[in-house]
Enzyme design. Structure first.
Site, PDB file in Angstrom:
ATOM      1  N   LYS A  55       0.845  -1.204   0.000  1.00  0.00           N
ATOM      2  CA  LYS A  55       0.000   0.000   0.000  1.00  0.00           C
ATOM      3  C   LYS A  55       0.874   1.246   0.000  1.00  0.00           C
ATOM      4  CE  LYS A  55      -3.971  -2.173   2.121  1.00  0.00           C
ATOM      5  NZ  LYS A  55      -4.547  -2.696   3.357  1.00  0.00           N
ATOM      6  N   GLN A  99      -5.116  -1.490   9.425  1.00  0.00           N
ATOM      7  CA  GLN A  99      -4.976  -2.830   8.856  1.00  0.00           C
ATOM      8  C   GLN A  99      -5.592  -3.857   9.813  1.00  0.00           C
ATOM      9  OE1 GLN A  99      -3.606  -3.507   5.721  1.00  0.00           O
ATOM     10  NE2 GLN A  99      -4.428  -5.537   6.121  1.00  0.00           N
ATOM     11  N   ASP A 122     -11.603   2.979   3.795  1.00  0.00           N
ATOM     12  CA  ASP A 122     -11.922   1.551   3.760  1.00  0.00           C
ATOM     13  C   ASP A 122     -13.441   1.336   3.772  1.00  0.00           C
ATOM     14  OD1 ASP A 122     -10.413  -0.666   3.459  1.00  0.00           O
ATOM     15  OD2 ASP A 122      -9.997  -1.002   5.589  1.00  0.00           O
TER      16      ASP A 122
END
Ligand code: NAP
Length: 300
Positions: A55, A99, A122
Protein backbone atom coordinates in the site's frame (compact mmCIF):
# COMPACT_ATOMS: atom_id res chain seq x y z
CA UNK A 1 -16.44 -25.83 -26.06
CA UNK A 2 -15.31 -22.20 -25.97
CA UNK A 3 -13.48 -20.90 -22.93
CA UNK A 4 -14.53 -18.00 -20.72
CA UNK A 5 -12.72 -14.72 -21.07
CA UNK A 6 -10.14 -14.38 -18.29
CA UNK A 7 -10.66 -11.03 -16.63
CA UNK A 8 -7.28 -9.37 -16.11
CA UNK A 9 -7.74 -7.58 -12.79
CA UNK A 10 -4.03 -6.90 -12.55
CA UNK A 11 -4.04 -4.88 -15.79
CA UNK A 12 -7.30 -3.09 -14.93
CA UNK A 13 -5.93 -2.17 -11.48
CA UNK A 14 -2.68 -0.89 -13.01
CA UNK A 15 -4.76 1.31 -15.34
CA UNK A 16 -6.81 2.62 -12.41
CA UNK A 17 -3.65 3.39 -10.41
CA UNK A 18 -2.25 5.27 -13.41
CA UNK A 19 -5.47 7.33 -13.58
CA UNK A 20 -5.17 8.01 -9.84
CA UNK A 21 -1.65 9.29 -10.55
CA UNK A 22 -2.98 11.62 -13.25
CA UNK A 23 -5.69 12.89 -10.90
CA UNK A 24 -3.14 13.53 -8.14
CA UNK A 25 -0.92 15.52 -10.53
CA UNK A 26 -3.95 17.52 -11.69
CA UNK A 27 -5.01 18.32 -8.10
CA UNK A 28 -1.47 19.42 -7.21
CA UNK A 29 -1.26 21.70 -10.25
CA UNK A 30 -4.77 23.15 -10.05
CA UNK A 31 -5.40 23.29 -6.30
CA UNK A 32 -1.98 22.92 -4.62
CA UNK A 33 -2.70 19.91 -2.41
CA UNK A 34 -1.50 16.33 -2.38
CA UNK A 35 -3.77 13.53 -1.10
CA UNK A 36 -2.29 11.70 1.89
CA UNK A 37 -3.07 8.17 3.12
CA UNK A 38 -2.26 7.00 6.65
CA UNK A 39 -2.04 3.27 7.34
CA UNK A 40 -1.98 1.95 10.91
CA UNK A 41 -0.48 -1.49 11.46
CA UNK A 42 -0.47 -3.02 14.95
CA UNK A 43 1.64 -6.14 15.46
CA UNK A 44 3.74 -8.23 13.12
CA UNK A 45 1.29 -10.43 11.19
CA UNK A 46 3.39 -11.32 8.09
CA UNK A 47 0.50 -11.06 5.60
CA UNK A 48 -0.52 -7.64 7.00
CA UNK A 49 3.08 -6.43 6.76
CA UNK A 50 3.17 -7.34 3.06
CA UNK A 51 -0.16 -5.56 2.43
CA UNK A 52 0.99 -2.44 4.26
CA UNK A 53 4.32 -2.39 2.40
CA UNK A 54 2.53 -2.68 -0.95
CA UNK A 55 0.00 0.00 0.00
CA UNK A 56 2.81 2.41 0.95
CA UNK A 57 4.73 1.71 -2.27
CA UNK A 58 1.70 2.16 -4.54
CA UNK A 59 0.57 5.28 -2.66
CA UNK A 60 3.96 6.91 -3.33
CA UNK A 61 4.01 5.67 -6.95
CA UNK A 62 0.69 7.48 -7.50
CA UNK A 63 2.33 10.70 -6.29
CA UNK A 64 0.46 10.72 -2.97
CA UNK A 65 1.87 11.02 0.55
CA UNK A 66 2.07 7.81 2.57
CA UNK A 67 2.05 7.93 6.37
CA UNK A 68 2.89 4.56 7.87
CA UNK A 69 2.36 3.94 11.59
CA UNK A 70 3.71 0.60 12.75
CA UNK A 71 2.97 -0.14 16.38
CA UNK A 72 4.11 -3.13 18.47
CA UNK A 73 1.62 -5.99 19.02
CA UNK A 74 1.18 -5.12 22.71
CA UNK A 75 0.19 -1.48 22.10
CA UNK A 76 -2.75 -0.66 24.41
CA UNK A 77 -6.10 -0.02 22.74
CA UNK A 78 -6.21 3.53 24.11
CA UNK A 79 -2.94 4.34 22.33
CA UNK A 80 -4.26 3.09 18.98
CA UNK A 81 -7.42 5.16 19.44
CA UNK A 82 -5.32 8.18 20.37
CA UNK A 83 -3.31 7.76 17.15
CA UNK A 84 -6.50 7.56 15.05
CA UNK A 85 -7.76 10.75 16.74
CA UNK A 86 -4.47 12.49 15.93
CA UNK A 87 -4.77 11.39 12.27
CA UNK A 88 -8.41 12.58 12.22
CA UNK A 89 -7.18 16.05 13.20
CA UNK A 90 -4.21 16.16 10.78
CA UNK A 91 -5.15 18.14 7.65
CA UNK A 92 -2.42 16.47 5.55
CA UNK A 93 -4.09 13.07 6.12
CA UNK A 94 -7.12 12.52 3.84
CA UNK A 95 -7.52 8.78 4.28
CA UNK A 96 -7.06 6.50 7.31
CA UNK A 97 -6.87 2.73 7.13
CA UNK A 98 -6.37 0.44 10.13
CA UNK A 99 -4.98 -2.83 8.86
CA UNK A 100 -7.22 -5.64 10.13
CA UNK A 101 -7.14 -7.93 11.98
CA UNK A 102 -5.96 -6.05 15.07
CA UNK A 103 -4.46 -8.02 18.00
CA UNK A 104 -7.15 -9.68 20.12
CA UNK A 105 -6.83 -7.29 23.11
CA UNK A 106 -7.99 -4.42 20.88
CA UNK A 107 -11.69 -3.91 20.07
CA UNK A 108 -11.64 -3.51 16.26
CA UNK A 109 -15.12 -2.04 16.23
CA UNK A 110 -14.09 0.70 18.66
CA UNK A 111 -11.00 1.60 16.61
CA UNK A 112 -12.86 1.62 13.27
CA UNK A 113 -15.67 3.74 14.76
CA UNK A 114 -13.09 6.32 15.86
CA UNK A 115 -12.12 7.01 12.23
CA UNK A 116 -13.60 10.25 10.90
CA UNK A 117 -16.13 9.11 8.23
CA UNK A 118 -14.71 11.81 5.93
CA UNK A 119 -11.38 9.91 6.01
CA UNK A 120 -12.85 6.39 6.07
CA UNK A 121 -11.26 5.19 2.81
CA UNK A 122 -11.92 1.55 3.76
CA UNK A 123 -15.66 2.36 3.97
CA UNK A 124 -16.09 0.40 7.20
CA UNK A 125 -17.47 2.94 9.67
CA UNK A 126 -21.21 2.76 10.50
CA UNK A 127 -21.67 6.15 8.82
CA UNK A 128 -20.14 4.90 5.53
CA UNK A 129 -22.17 1.66 5.70
CA UNK A 130 -25.34 3.67 6.39
CA UNK A 131 -24.70 6.01 3.47
CA UNK A 132 -24.21 3.02 1.16
CA UNK A 133 -27.55 1.52 2.22
CA UNK A 134 -29.29 4.90 1.94
CA UNK A 135 -27.86 5.46 -1.54
CA UNK A 136 -26.06 8.59 -0.34
CA UNK A 137 -22.64 9.73 -1.54
CA UNK A 138 -19.87 8.29 0.61
CA UNK A 139 -16.77 6.16 0.73
CA UNK A 140 -17.33 2.54 -0.28
CA UNK A 141 -15.31 -0.56 0.81
CA UNK A 142 -12.44 -1.16 -1.62
CA UNK A 143 -12.71 -4.85 -2.56
CA UNK A 144 -16.48 -4.61 -3.25
CA UNK A 145 -15.93 -1.43 -5.28
CA UNK A 146 -13.23 -3.17 -7.34
CA UNK A 147 -15.49 -6.17 -7.90
CA UNK A 148 -18.31 -4.04 -9.30
CA UNK A 149 -15.87 -2.03 -11.45
CA UNK A 150 -14.65 -5.24 -13.12
CA UNK A 151 -18.24 -6.43 -13.68
CA UNK A 152 -19.16 -3.12 -15.32
CA UNK A 153 -16.02 -3.20 -17.44
CA UNK A 154 -17.00 -6.67 -18.72
CA UNK A 155 -20.75 -6.31 -19.06
CA UNK A 156 -21.47 -2.58 -19.33
CA UNK A 157 -24.91 -1.70 -17.95
CA UNK A 158 -25.80 -4.26 -15.26
CA UNK A 159 -29.49 -3.32 -15.05
CA UNK A 160 -31.79 -6.30 -14.54
CA UNK A 161 -29.04 -8.90 -14.27
CA UNK A 162 -29.32 -11.47 -11.49
CA UNK A 163 -26.33 -11.25 -9.16
CA UNK A 164 -25.76 -13.98 -6.60
CA UNK A 165 -23.30 -13.11 -3.83
CA UNK A 166 -22.04 -16.02 -1.72
CA UNK A 167 -20.93 -14.59 1.64
CA UNK A 168 -22.52 -11.97 3.88
CA UNK A 169 -19.54 -10.44 5.69
CA UNK A 170 -19.38 -6.76 6.60
CA UNK A 171 -16.11 -6.48 4.69
CA UNK A 172 -17.18 -8.00 1.37
CA UNK A 173 -20.54 -9.80 1.01
CA UNK A 174 -22.93 -7.15 2.32
CA UNK A 175 -21.35 -4.10 0.66
CA UNK A 176 -20.82 -5.86 -2.68
CA UNK A 177 -24.48 -6.96 -2.70
CA UNK A 178 -25.57 -3.39 -1.97
CA UNK A 179 -23.35 -2.02 -4.76
CA UNK A 180 -24.86 -4.46 -7.28
CA UNK A 181 -28.33 -3.46 -6.05
CA UNK A 182 -27.37 0.18 -6.66
CA UNK A 183 -26.53 -0.88 -10.25
CA UNK A 184 -30.14 -2.12 -10.58
CA UNK A 185 -29.26 -5.79 -10.43
CA UNK A 186 -31.61 -8.29 -8.83
CA UNK A 187 -29.49 -9.48 -5.95
CA UNK A 188 -29.58 -12.75 -4.02
CA UNK A 189 -27.36 -13.14 -0.97
CA UNK A 190 -26.29 -16.68 -0.14
CA UNK A 191 -24.39 -17.91 2.91
CA UNK A 192 -23.57 -21.01 4.94
CA UNK A 193 -27.26 -21.70 5.70
CA UNK A 194 -28.51 -21.32 2.13
CA UNK A 195 -30.43 -24.34 0.87
CA UNK A 196 -29.33 -25.85 -2.44
CA UNK A 197 -26.54 -23.35 -2.98
CA UNK A 198 -25.65 -24.99 -6.31
CA UNK A 199 -29.11 -24.26 -7.74
CA UNK A 200 -29.07 -20.69 -6.42
CA UNK A 201 -25.67 -20.12 -8.06
CA UNK A 202 -26.85 -21.62 -11.35
CA UNK A 203 -29.46 -18.87 -11.61
CA UNK A 204 -26.81 -16.12 -11.54
CA UNK A 205 -25.84 -13.93 -14.48
CA UNK A 206 -23.13 -12.56 -12.19
CA UNK A 207 -21.75 -14.90 -9.53
CA UNK A 208 -19.65 -13.37 -6.75
CA UNK A 209 -17.87 -15.79 -4.41
CA UNK A 210 -16.65 -14.22 -1.15
CA UNK A 211 -16.46 -17.18 1.16
CA UNK A 212 -12.95 -18.32 2.04
CA UNK A 213 -13.50 -21.99 1.11
CA UNK A 214 -11.12 -23.20 -1.60
CA UNK A 215 -12.87 -24.39 -4.78
CA UNK A 216 -16.34 -24.37 -3.18
CA UNK A 217 -17.99 -23.32 -6.46
CA UNK A 218 -17.89 -26.13 -8.97
CA UNK A 219 -18.23 -25.94 -12.73
CA UNK A 220 -21.77 -27.35 -12.57
CA UNK A 221 -22.81 -24.43 -10.28
CA UNK A 222 -22.11 -21.88 -13.02
CA UNK A 223 -24.80 -20.78 -15.49
CA UNK A 224 -23.43 -21.01 -19.04
CA UNK A 225 -22.09 -17.58 -20.06
CA UNK A 226 -22.17 -16.11 -16.52
CA UNK A 227 -19.63 -13.57 -15.25
CA UNK A 228 -17.82 -15.18 -12.31
CA UNK A 229 -16.06 -12.90 -9.85
CA UNK A 230 -13.93 -14.78 -7.34
CA UNK A 231 -13.07 -12.71 -4.26
CA UNK A 232 -11.72 -15.66 -2.25
CA UNK A 233 -8.05 -15.88 -1.42
CA UNK A 234 -7.10 -19.23 0.08
CA UNK A 235 -3.63 -20.64 0.66
CA UNK A 236 -3.56 -24.39 0.00
CA UNK A 237 -0.80 -27.02 -0.10
CA UNK A 238 0.92 -27.33 -3.50
CA UNK A 239 2.96 -30.55 -3.47
CA UNK A 240 4.05 -29.78 -7.07
CA UNK A 241 6.10 -26.92 -5.58
CA UNK A 242 8.06 -29.32 -3.40
CA UNK A 243 7.70 -30.23 0.25
CA UNK A 244 5.76 -27.62 2.22
CA UNK A 245 4.95 -25.69 -0.98
CA UNK A 246 1.74 -23.64 -1.08
CA UNK A 247 -0.25 -21.64 -3.61
CA UNK A 248 -3.22 -19.26 -3.65
CA UNK A 249 -6.58 -20.40 -5.00
CA UNK A 250 -10.01 -18.81 -5.04
CA UNK A 251 -13.44 -19.97 -3.89
CA UNK A 252 -14.22 -21.09 -7.44
CA UNK A 253 -12.79 -24.19 -9.11
CA UNK A 254 -11.32 -22.08 -11.91
CA UNK A 255 -10.44 -24.92 -14.31
CA UNK A 256 -13.94 -26.41 -13.98
CA UNK A 257 -15.72 -23.06 -14.37
CA UNK A 258 -13.61 -21.89 -17.34
CA UNK A 259 -15.44 -23.88 -20.05
CA UNK A 260 -18.87 -22.85 -18.68
CA UNK A 261 -18.58 -19.17 -17.71
CA UNK A 262 -18.63 -16.23 -20.11
CA UNK A 263 -15.93 -14.40 -18.16
CA UNK A 264 -14.07 -15.18 -14.96
CA UNK A 265 -11.49 -13.65 -12.63
CA UNK A 266 -8.44 -15.77 -11.81
CA UNK A 267 -6.87 -16.02 -8.34
CA UNK A 268 -4.37 -14.49 -8.04
CA UNK A 269 -4.56 -11.61 -10.52
CA UNK A 270 -8.33 -10.99 -10.54
CA UNK A 271 -10.15 -9.11 -7.78
CA UNK A 272 -7.11 -8.98 -5.46
CA UNK A 273 -5.16 -6.19 -7.22
CA UNK A 274 -8.31 -4.03 -7.36
CA UNK A 275 -8.33 -3.52 -3.59
CA UNK A 276 -5.30 -1.24 -3.32
CA UNK A 277 -6.17 0.57 -6.57
CA UNK A 278 -9.63 1.37 -5.13
CA UNK A 279 -8.07 2.43 -1.83
CA UNK A 280 -5.97 5.01 -3.69
CA UNK A 281 -9.02 6.12 -5.65
CA UNK A 282 -11.01 6.52 -2.41
CA UNK A 283 -8.21 8.60 -0.89
CA UNK A 284 -8.34 11.00 -3.83
CA UNK A 285 -12.13 11.15 -3.49
CA UNK A 286 -11.83 11.90 0.24
CA UNK A 287 -9.19 14.59 -0.38
CA UNK A 288 -11.36 16.28 -3.04
CA UNK A 289 -14.43 16.24 -0.77
CA UNK A 290 -12.39 17.79 2.07
CA UNK A 291 -10.98 20.47 -0.22
CA UNK A 292 -14.41 21.14 -1.75
CA UNK A 293 -13.20 20.47 -5.30
CA UNK A 294 -14.70 18.02 -7.82
CA UNK A 295 -13.14 14.61 -8.39
CA UNK A 296 -10.96 14.88 -11.54
CA UNK A 297 -12.79 13.55 -14.62
CA UNK A 298 -10.18 10.85 -15.14
CA UNK A 299 -11.58 9.07 -12.04
CA UNK A 300 -15.27 9.41 -12.86
P1 NAP B 1 -15.81 -14.10 6.24
O1 NAP B 1 -16.01 -12.90 7.08
O2 NAP B 1 -15.23 -15.34 6.84
O3 NAP B 1 -17.23 -14.45 5.58
C1 NAP B 1 -17.40 -15.62 4.86
C2 NAP B 1 -18.84 -15.75 4.40
O4 NAP B 1 -18.95 -16.96 3.66
C3 NAP B 1 -19.85 -15.83 5.54
O5 NAP B 1 -20.95 -15.01 5.26
C4 NAP B 1 -20.24 -17.31 5.57
O6 NAP B 1 -21.60 -17.54 5.90
C5 NAP B 1 -20.05 -17.72 4.14
N1 NAP B 1 -19.74 -19.14 4.04
C6 NAP B 1 -18.80 -19.84 4.71
N2 NAP B 1 -18.81 -21.13 4.33
C7 NAP B 1 -19.78 -21.25 3.41
C8 NAP B 1 -20.28 -22.32 2.65
N3 NAP B 1 -19.78 -23.55 2.75
N4 NAP B 1 -21.28 -22.08 1.79
C9 NAP B 1 -21.81 -20.85 1.65
N5 NAP B 1 -21.37 -19.77 2.35
C10 NAP B 1 -20.37 -19.99 3.22
O7 NAP B 1 -14.88 -13.78 4.99
P2 NAP B 1 -14.64 -12.41 4.16
O8 NAP B 1 -13.85 -11.46 4.98
O9 NAP B 1 -15.93 -11.96 3.57
O10 NAP B 1 -13.70 -12.95 3.01
C11 NAP B 1 -14.14 -13.93 2.08
C12 NAP B 1 -12.98 -14.33 1.18
O11 NAP B 1 -12.56 -13.18 0.46
C13 NAP B 1 -11.75 -14.82 1.93
O12 NAP B 1 -11.13 -15.83 1.16
C14 NAP B 1 -10.85 -13.61 1.98
O13 NAP B 1 -9.46 -13.94 2.06
C15 NAP B 1 -11.17 -12.97 0.66
N6 NAP B 1 -10.92 -11.51 0.62
C16 NAP B 1 -10.23 -11.02 -0.45
C17 NAP B 1 -9.99 -9.68 -0.55
C18 NAP B 1 -9.24 -9.16 -1.75
O14 NAP B 1 -9.32 -9.70 -2.80
N7 NAP B 1 -8.48 -8.12 -1.64
C19 NAP B 1 -10.45 -8.79 0.43
C20 NAP B 1 -11.18 -9.31 1.48
C21 NAP B 1 -11.43 -10.67 1.57
P3 NAP B 1 -22.22 -17.27 7.36
O15 NAP B 1 -22.39 -15.77 7.43
O16 NAP B 1 -23.50 -18.00 7.33
O17 NAP B 1 -21.23 -17.78 8.34
Amino acid sequence: MSEAKRIDGKAFAAGLRARVGEAVAELKAAHGFTPGLAVVLVGDDPASQVYVRNKGKMTREAGMVSFEHKLPADTPEAEVIQLVETLNADPSVHGILCQLPLPSHIDEKKVVETIDPAKDVDGLTPVSAGRLILGQKGLVPCTPLGTVMLAKDQLGDLTGLHTVVIGRSILVGKPVAQLFLNENCTVTMAHSRTRDLAAVCRSADILVAAVGVPHLVQGSWVKPGACVLDVGINRVPAPEKGEGGTKLVGDVDFDAALPVAGSITPVPGGIGPMTIACLLRNTVEAACAMAGVPLPDVLN
